[in-house]
Enzyme design. Structure first.
Site, mmCIF file in Angstrom:
data_model
loop_
_atom_site.group_PDB
_atom_site.id
_atom_site.type_symbol
_atom_site.label_atom_id
_atom_site.label_comp_id
_atom_site.label_asym_id
_atom_site.label_seq_id
_atom_site.Cartn_x
_atom_site.Cartn_y
_atom_site.Cartn_z
ATOM 1 N N MET A 107 36.230 33.263 43.780
ATOM 2 C CA MET A 107 35.460 34.090 44.611
ATOM 3 C C MET A 107 35.167 35.477 43.793
ATOM 4 S SD MET A 107 36.761 33.311 48.252
ATOM 5 C CE MET A 107 37.955 34.456 48.605
ATOM 6 N N ASN A 136 35.279 38.970 41.437
ATOM 7 C CA ASN A 136 36.282 40.224 41.229
ATOM 8 C C ASN A 136 37.575 39.682 40.335
ATOM 9 O OD1 ASN A 136 38.537 42.464 42.874
ATOM 10 N ND2 ASN A 136 36.638 42.906 41.953
ATOM 11 N N LEU A 137 37.068 39.346 39.134
ATOM 12 C CA LEU A 137 38.008 38.469 38.215
ATOM 13 C C LEU A 137 39.069 39.357 37.933
ATOM 14 C CD1 LEU A 137 35.598 36.252 36.260
ATOM 15 C CD2 LEU A 137 36.547 35.846 38.667
ATOM 16 N N HIS A 138 40.160 39.132 37.669
ATOM 17 C CA HIS A 138 41.500 39.807 36.772
ATOM 18 C C HIS A 138 42.078 38.968 35.832
ATOM 19 C CE1 HIS A 138 43.802 37.469 39.376
ATOM 20 N NE2 HIS A 138 43.414 37.972 40.628
ATOM 21 N N GLY A 177 44.515 37.164 35.532
ATOM 22 C CA GLY A 177 45.075 36.058 36.245
ATOM 23 C C GLY A 177 43.712 35.065 36.190
ATOM 24 N N HIS A 178 42.586 35.234 36.391
ATOM 25 C CA HIS A 178 41.474 34.433 36.739
ATOM 26 C C HIS A 178 41.157 34.112 34.971
ATOM 27 C CE1 HIS A 178 40.221 36.448 40.522
ATOM 28 N NE2 HIS A 178 40.187 35.060 40.914
ATOM 29 N N GLY A 193 44.875 29.296 40.357
ATOM 30 C CA GLY A 193 46.222 30.022 40.409
ATOM 31 C C GLY A 193 47.415 29.499 41.214
ATOM 32 N N LYS A 240 49.323 31.427 42.484
ATOM 33 C CA LYS A 240 49.736 32.419 43.704
ATOM 34 C C LYS A 240 49.417 31.943 44.956
ATOM 35 C CE LYS A 240 47.193 36.186 44.228
ATOM 36 N NZ LYS A 240 46.867 35.988 45.445
ATOM 37 N N GLN A 249 47.433 26.519 48.965
ATOM 38 C CA GLN A 249 45.881 26.078 48.779
ATOM 39 C C GLN A 249 46.123 25.161 47.470
ATOM 40 O OE1 GLN A 249 42.272 28.730 47.938
ATOM 41 N NE2 GLN A 249 42.850 28.603 45.701
#
Ligand code: PAF
Length: 281
Positions: A30, A32-34, A36-37, A149, A151, A155
């Site tokens: 979605m 707003n990548l950090h 982790g992405h 992910g 996290k 999901q």
């Protein structure tokens, strides 16, 4: 990197790649990548010859209009990060492209049972929205392999079940949660935390670890969880849930289960943080 915002262009490119014998890895996001992405993208790159990413803030998975409106949108910055990492195609559809008839008239996918507990209990319709958009993306991108992910543990299990139940020929890979040095799981929602809340936030992970450790020392699950909920609530969180489940299907723990997962969701200021840890007993 090819950036496409419509299904026709996406399908045309996928067709060409398939003709040329390429393999395709897919990472839906979605935005707003950090980091982790970006770890998911790197894993995708090493597992196929072409990588497709999507950025779509999916209205069907939000049960709260304010949350949807305020969800961070950073497309320019995200595209640059994806270009740097070597993603081959970025799909950025609008809600109108994904749901031309509107949300209420849209055929949906729902994985029964597991979708209505934990986060699904607190966020009505959330996992129907997730399963529906991921199924649509899978039909468009037709990946060989897709990365998610860990996290979002619930999901991930729901997507694995959907793929199995609907006989989709796609390998689903869950990638370990990327954490700050202090243990806080990386999340787009950490951006909602104030400086003071950012100092408190690692308590979520620390508390889960302490609950798991005390179970390892022989404490009962119920009393360890009760201690954990109190520790979080005393530490400025408002706990939505802190539970221990069977790691495979998130069913209630029975005496014969040895692979377990502690799953947590708690509010800190305006952010709802989630985390989990798989453990054996
Ligand atoms: O995990 C997410 O970012 C979303 O739930 C997903 C899988 C991209 C579907 O919108």
């Amino acid at each position: 990197m090819l950036v496409v915002d419509n299904s026709q262009a996406l399908r045309a490119q996928i067709k060409q790649w398939r003709k040329a014998g390429e393999t395709i890895a897919f990472v839906p996001t979605m935005g707003n990548l950090h980091s982790g992405h970006l770890t998911l993208m790197q894993r995708a790159k090493s597992s196929a010859t072409k990588v497709v990413a999507s950025i779509f803030v999916n209205p069907m998975q939000f049960d709260n209009q304010n949350d949807l409106t305020n969800y961070p949108r950073t497309l320019q910055q995200d595209s640059e990060a994806l270009l740097d990492i070597g993603v081959d195609m970025l799909f950025t559809p609008t809600p109108q492209i994904m749901y031309p008839k509107g949300l209420d008239a849209q055929t949906y996918v729902e994985v029964p049972g597991i979708s209505n507990i934990l986060c699904g209990g607190s966020r009505g319709g959330h996992f129907r929205g997730v399963a529906t958009i991921v199924a649509k993306f899978f039909n468009l991108v037709t990946p060989d392999i897709a990365f998610f992910g860990s996290k979002d543990y619930q999901q991930l299990q729901i997507i694995k079940l959907m793929v199995e139940d609907l006989s989709m020929d796609i390998e689903i890979v869950g990638v370990a949660t990327v954490r700050e040095e202090n243990g806080l799981a990386k999340s787009s929602r950490n951006g909602y935390l104030t400086a003071q809340e950012l100092n408190i936030a690692p308590l979520l992970y620390k508390t889960m670890q302490q609950v798991v450790d005390s179970i390892g020392r022989g404490e009962s699950i119920a009393s360890a969880l009760e201690w954990g909920v109190n520790a979080l609530n005393d530490g400025a969180f408002t706990v939505d849930y802190l539970q221990i489940k069977n790691a495979k299907d998130l069913s209630d723990v029975t005496d014969s289960d040895d692979e377990l997962v502690i799953v947590a969701a708690a509010f800190l200021g305006s952010a709802r943080l989630i985390d989990n840890m798989v453990f054996s007993r």
